[in-house]
Design a protein around this motif. Structure first.
Motif, PDB file in Angstrom:
ATOM      1  N   PHE A  85      -8.382   5.492  -8.846  1.00 25.23           N
ATOM      2  CA  PHE A  85      -8.649   4.194  -8.220  1.00 25.23           C
ATOM      3  C   PHE A  85      -7.398   3.629  -7.570  1.00 25.23           C
ATOM      4  O   PHE A  85      -7.465   3.005  -6.509  1.00 25.23           O
ATOM      5  CB  PHE A  85      -9.179   3.224  -9.282  1.00 25.23           C
ATOM      6  N   GLY A  86      -6.235   3.845  -8.209  1.00 28.18           N
ATOM      7  CA  GLY A  86      -4.997   3.318  -7.652  1.00 28.18           C
ATOM      8  C   GLY A  86      -4.688   3.904  -6.291  1.00 28.18           C
ATOM      9  O   GLY A  86      -4.260   3.189  -5.382  1.00 28.18           O
ATOM     10  N   ALA A  87      -4.916   5.204  -6.130  1.00 31.48           N
ATOM     11  CA  ALA A  87      -4.674   5.855  -4.852  1.00 31.48           C
ATOM     12  C   ALA A  87      -5.624   5.333  -3.785  1.00 31.48           C
ATOM     13  O   ALA A  87      -5.232   5.103  -2.643  1.00 31.48           O
ATOM     14  CB  ALA A  87      -4.827   7.367  -4.998  1.00 31.48           C
ATOM     15  N   ALA A  88      -6.900   5.145  -4.164  1.00 30.00           N
ATOM     16  CA  ALA A  88      -7.886   4.648  -3.205  1.00 30.00           C
ATOM     17  C   ALA A  88      -7.559   3.220  -2.773  1.00 30.00           C
ATOM     18  O   ALA A  88      -7.617   2.891  -1.579  1.00 30.00           O
ATOM     19  CB  ALA A  88      -9.283   4.704  -3.830  1.00 30.00           C
ATOM     20  N   LEU A  89      -7.207   2.365  -3.736  1.00 34.19           N
ATOM     21  CA  LEU A  89      -6.873   0.978  -3.407  1.00 34.19           C
ATOM     22  C   LEU A  89      -5.622   0.901  -2.545  1.00 34.19           C
ATOM     23  O   LEU A  89      -5.565   0.140  -1.568  1.00 34.19           O
ATOM     24  CB  LEU A  89      -6.664   0.181  -4.699  1.00 34.19           C
ATOM     25  N   SER A  90      -4.617   1.698  -2.871  1.00 35.14           N
ATOM     26  CA  SER A  90      -3.389   1.704  -2.079  1.00 35.14           C
ATOM     27  C   SER A  90      -3.664   2.169  -0.657  1.00 35.14           C
ATOM     28  O   SER A  90      -3.088   1.647   0.305  1.00 35.14           O
ATOM     29  CB  SER A  90      -2.345   2.624  -2.734  1.00 35.14           C
ATOM     30  N   PHE A 105      -2.990  -0.004   2.616  1.00 29.89           N
ATOM     31  CA  PHE A 105      -2.108   0.552   3.637  1.00 29.89           C
ATOM     32  C   PHE A 105      -2.804   0.598   4.994  1.00 29.89           C
ATOM     33  O   PHE A 105      -2.217   0.241   6.027  1.00 29.89           O
ATOM     34  CB  PHE A 105      -1.676   1.967   3.230  1.00 29.89           C
ATOM     35  N   GLY A 106      -4.066   1.037   5.018  1.00 29.94           N
ATOM     36  CA  GLY A 106      -4.807   1.098   6.275  1.00 29.94           C
ATOM     37  C   GLY A 106      -4.983  -0.274   6.904  1.00 29.94           C
ATOM     38  O   GLY A 106      -4.833  -0.439   8.124  1.00 29.94           O
ATOM     39  N   ILE A 107      -5.298  -1.278   6.071  1.00 24.39           N
ATOM     40  CA  ILE A 107      -5.445  -2.643   6.591  1.00 24.39           C
ATOM     41  C   ILE A 107      -4.118  -3.138   7.161  1.00 24.39           C
ATOM     42  O   ILE A 107      -4.065  -3.731   8.251  1.00 24.39           O
ATOM     43  CB  ILE A 107      -5.937  -3.590   5.474  1.00 24.39           C
ATOM     44  N   GLY A 108      -3.039  -2.895   6.424  1.00 26.13           N
ATOM     45  CA  GLY A 108      -1.729  -3.336   6.894  1.00 26.13           C
ATOM     46  C   GLY A 108      -1.322  -2.687   8.198  1.00 26.13           C
ATOM     47  O   GLY A 108      -0.845  -3.352   9.115  1.00 26.13           O
ATOM     48  N   GLY A 115       0.803  -1.210   0.000  1.00 26.19           N
ATOM     49  CA  GLY A 115       0.000   0.000   0.000  1.00 26.19           C
ATOM     50  C   GLY A 115       0.838   1.263   0.000  1.00 26.19           C
ATOM     51  O   GLY A 115       0.505   2.243  -0.680  1.00 26.19           O
ATOM     52  N   GLY A 116       1.946   1.270   0.752  1.00 24.33           N
ATOM     53  CA  GLY A 116       2.801   2.447   0.809  1.00 24.33           C
ATOM     54  C   GLY A 116       3.450   2.755  -0.528  1.00 24.33           C
ATOM     55  O   GLY A 116       3.398   3.894  -1.011  1.00 24.33           O
ATOM     56  N   PHE A 117       4.044   1.748  -1.161  1.00 25.17           N
ATOM     57  CA  PHE A 117       4.660   1.975  -2.468  1.00 25.17           C
ATOM     58  C   PHE A 117       3.614   2.282  -3.523  1.00 25.17           C
ATOM     59  O   PHE A 117       3.845   3.079  -4.438  1.00 25.17           O
ATOM     60  CB  PHE A 117       5.485   0.756  -2.875  1.00 25.17           C
ATOM     61  N   GLY A 118       2.438   1.650  -3.400  1.00 25.63           N
ATOM     62  CA  GLY A 118       1.363   1.949  -4.343  1.00 25.63           C
ATOM     63  C   GLY A 118       0.893   3.385  -4.227  1.00 25.63           C
ATOM     64  O   GLY A 118       0.628   4.052  -5.228  1.00 25.63           O
ATOM     65  N   ALA A 119       0.815   3.893  -2.999  1.00 29.70           N
ATOM     66  CA  ALA A 119       0.390   5.275  -2.792  1.00 29.70           C
ATOM     67  C   ALA A 119       1.422   6.251  -3.347  1.00 29.70           C
ATOM     68  O   ALA A 119       1.064   7.278  -3.935  1.00 29.70           O
ATOM     69  CB  ALA A 119       0.177   5.535  -1.297  1.00 29.70           C
ATOM     70  N   VAL A 120       2.705   5.938  -3.166  1.00 25.60           N
ATOM     71  CA  VAL A 120       3.750   6.813  -3.688  1.00 25.60           C
ATOM     72  C   VAL A 120       3.700   6.877  -5.214  1.00 25.60           C
ATOM     73  O   VAL A 120       3.901   7.940  -5.817  1.00 25.60           O
ATOM     74  CB  VAL A 120       5.136   6.318  -3.229  1.00 25.60           C
ATOM     75  N   GLY A 121       3.375   5.757  -5.822  1.00 25.08           N
ATOM     76  CA  GLY A 121       3.384   5.704  -7.283  1.00 25.08           C
ATOM     77  C   GLY A 121       2.105   6.148  -7.946  1.00 25.08           C
ATOM     78  O   GLY A 121       2.103   6.440  -9.150  1.00 25.08           O
TER      79      GLY A 121
END
Length: 255
Positions: free
Chosen positions: A80-85, A89-92, A68-74
């Protein structure tokens, strides 16, 4: 409600933060419910094991946090990508912080008194993220006017002053006040001017030759703990479950 959500959350780009906070809190609540059912021997749940090794939920939590962290950075702040990341990240983070005490002690202290640290960290984290989501900026910079924001010197002085007050509160043994004081300057000021707690770095340094100050500090800490320790423990027990009795843990288990 929809207009408020758009103007205060979606338009400023805070939707990923809201999704991360919601998934973080929901994951922690679900995790605590499941582990309490496992502890009580109820329901279809059980510990996850691989080859006889107990896999703590901090392990998948770390994996999801990294993804989630790397997905949010990218992915940026929108789409949708930001929301999914943000959700991943929140779950993790929810899974990781639920076993914060285990990481801190490098031991399975989940159902011990030391395990209360996990609940404390989760509550503080959720509160701080909620404050940021609600519009509070660190060090109270959001309280400045447009003219003051243009004056970089004023901003720097405001940030530095509040940071020093928070550090002063921390040196006096008021960790929670210092943490929340970073967001709410008034709390940092209160923590900085009040008496230090016994055993804190400030008390050891400045109360060493001041017996009256040491006595007042001990009396105030005693009264504070007597008033708030009980409600605080009941609140933590309600959220995370009551720790095992230390005497019962020390007795040999029957087979």
């Amino acid at each position: 409600m929809g207009q408020w959500l758009y103007r205060n959350i979606v338009e400023p780009g805070k939707l990923p933060l809201l999704l991360a906070l919601a998934s973080f809190v929901l994951t922690f609540v679900i995790t605590r419910v499941v582990v309490r059912l496992i502890r009580a021997g109820k329901g279809p749940f059980g510990n996850v094991k691989a080859g006889g090794l107990h896999i703590h939920h901090v392990v998948p939590g770390v994996v999801l946090t990294v993804i989630g962290g790397f997905g949010a950075v990218g992915s940026g702040r929108y789409g949708f990508g930001a929301a999914l990341s943000a959700v991943l990240f929140g779950i993790g983070v929810g899974l990781v912080l639920d076993e914060f005490a285990l990481i801190l002690h490098l031991d399975d202290v989940y159902w011990t008194e030391a395990g209360r640290r996990s609940v404390e960290v989760v509550v503080v984290t959720a509160a701080l993220v909620g404050l940021v989501l609600g519009g509070f900026s660190p060090f109270g910079v959001n309280d400045l006017s447009d003219q003051e924001l243009q004056d970089r010197g004023t901003v720097i002085l405001t940030v530095a002053a509040n940071f020093l007050l928070a550090l002063l509160a921390l040196s006096k043994g008021k960790a929670l006040t210092a943490v929340f004081g970073v967001i709410v300057p008034f709390l940092a000021l209160i923590g900085a001017i009040r008496l230090a707690r016994p055993g804190s770095p400030w008390a050891k340094r400045f109360y060493r030759r001041r017996p009256r100050a040491r006595a007042r500090s001990s009396l105030r800490a005693y009264r504070h703990d007597r008033r708030w320790a009980g409600p605080s423990r009941r609140f933590q027990d309600w959220i995370g479950g009551k720790p095992d009795d230390e005497l019962a843990r020390s007795l040999p288990q029957r087979r």
